[in-house]
Write an enzyme that holds these catalytic residues in place. Structure first.
Site, PDB file in Angstrom:
ATOM      1  N   LYS A  52       0.846  -1.202   0.000  1.00  0.00           N
ATOM      2  CA  LYS A  52       0.000   0.000   0.000  1.00  0.00           C
ATOM      3  C   LYS A  52       0.881   1.252   0.000  1.00  0.00           C
ATOM      4  CE  LYS A  52      -3.680  -2.580   2.209  1.00  0.00           C
ATOM      5  NZ  LYS A  52      -4.337  -3.010   3.445  1.00  0.00           N
ATOM      6  N   GLN A  96      -4.216  -2.009   9.793  1.00  0.00           N
ATOM      7  CA  GLN A  96      -4.053  -3.340   9.202  1.00  0.00           C
ATOM      8  C   GLN A  96      -4.529  -4.422  10.175  1.00  0.00           C
ATOM      9  OE1 GLN A  96      -2.993  -3.872   5.921  1.00  0.00           O
ATOM     10  NE2 GLN A  96      -3.651  -5.965   6.348  1.00  0.00           N
ATOM     11  N   ASP A 119     -10.936   2.387   4.115  1.00  0.00           N
ATOM     12  CA  ASP A 119     -11.186   0.950   3.964  1.00  0.00           C
ATOM     13  C   ASP A 119     -12.686   0.664   3.903  1.00  0.00           C
ATOM     14  OD1 ASP A 119      -8.980  -0.675   3.628  1.00  0.00           O
ATOM     15  OD2 ASP A 119      -8.496  -0.749   5.769  1.00  0.00           O
TER      16      ASP A 119
END
Ligand code: NAP
Length: 292
Positions: A52, A96, A119
């Site tokens: 990312k 994460q 997200d």
């Protein structure tokens, strides 16, 4: 049968983002800034976050990687999330997963400001998505929508069977496919590990989206002639013929399923490359304040 080339579509979208970045730089507007929080040293998580950050660099975005030891307490982590929420230079925040067992991931997700939740995991974004309001949509389901769209695949009135009901893939995918939108208007069946007669159910699908995480589970008997098959699954399996010692396998037994399909995504280079690109798109939307 046509193979859906996720890598090519992802590259195309990256070029579109690069063009937008040129315009942003030329006009002195805000450069998108993605923040990733990584707790502990889980090997796969390290790889995902590194990819990312790399994508941010490639596209000229700013990125910050905030690392914390696995011993960080839940309240300390929530305080770090709040700091990012309050920092106006930071547009998007991803934490994460998985987190250590002593930290409740739902609490962390709910602490992220919905405005920075690129997200799309915050209940407010999930609720807004379900209502058809502007929202951050989680990256993998958004990537699947983009693939269907860019290949001009008709979804309206079709029967879509989604296998898997996870919060990050199956559930949002099922909601998105039934919405009254260009890519949508399907009649959706959401299946899971307790579904009975799964193969027969899947064999009625015009569009089958597999997201269960069991390599090559979906075989030819699950497929209606001419179906569109989207394979979200991505599992590392041991492969001594590979230098790395492993191969990536999807949930679909490609060789026997592909001949029956009208379209199919391969693994790798199918849905996978779309996920990061969707996250970048969400970060750009956040920098432009396009959703909130
Ligand atoms: P997950 O959280 O483990 O969810 C799996 C889902 O599949 C669950 O709903 C489970 O049902 C269902 N399931 C399990 N066994 C089943 C069976 N025998 N029959 C029918 N349904 C079954 O997984 P996930 O996070 O959604 O990920 C799914 C796969 O997608 C994984 O391979 C993952 O690596 C991959 N993935 C890929 C990307 C990408 O970028 N390409 C992104 C995210 C995930 P229950 O709810 O009843 O347990």
């Amino acid at each position: 049968m046509q193979i859906i080339d996720g890598k090519a579509v992802a590259d195309e979208i990256k070029k579109e983002i690069a063009l937008e970045m040129e315009a942003i730089l030329a006009s002195g507007k805000k450069i998108p800034h993605l923040v990733a929080i990584l707790v502990g040293n889980n090997g796969s998580s390290e790889t995902y976050v590194a990819n990312k950050v790399k994508s941010c660099e490639e596209l000229g975005f700013k990125s910050s990687l905030l690392r914390f030891p696995p011993t960080i307490t839940e309240s300390e982590l929530l305080a770090e999330v709040i700091k990012v929420n309050e920092n106006d230079d930071m547009d998007g925040l991803i934490v994460q997963l998985p987190l250590p067992n002593h930290i409740n991931p739902d609490k962390v997700m709910e602490t992220i400001s919905p405005r920075k939740d690129v997200d799309g995991f915050h209940p407010i974004n999930i609720g807004r998505m379900a209502k058809g309001l502007p929202a951050y949509i989680s990256a993998t389901p958004q990537g699947v929508l983009d693939l269907l769209d860019r290949y001009g695949i008709e979804t309206s009135g079709k029967h879509c069977v989604v296998v898997g009901r996870s919060q990050i893939v199956g559930l949002p995918m099922s909601i998105l496919m039934q919405r009254n939108t260009k890519i949508g208007n399907c009649t959706v069946t959401l299946t899971h590990s307790r579904t009975q007669n799964l193969a027969e159910m899947c064999a009625t699908a015009d569009i089958l989206i597999a997201a269960l995480g069991i390599p090559e589970f979906i075989t030819a008997e699950f497929i209606k002639e001419g179906a569109v098959v989207i394979d979200v699954g991505l599992t590392r399996v041991e492969d001594t013929t590979k230098k790395s010692g492993f191969a990536l396998k999807g949930d679909v037994k490609f060789d026997e399923v592909a001949p029956k399909c009208s379209y199919i995504t391969p693994v790798p280079k199918g849905v996978g490359p779309m996920t990061i690109v969707s996250l970048m798109k969400n970060t750009l939307l956040s920098a432009k304040r396009a959703i909130y």
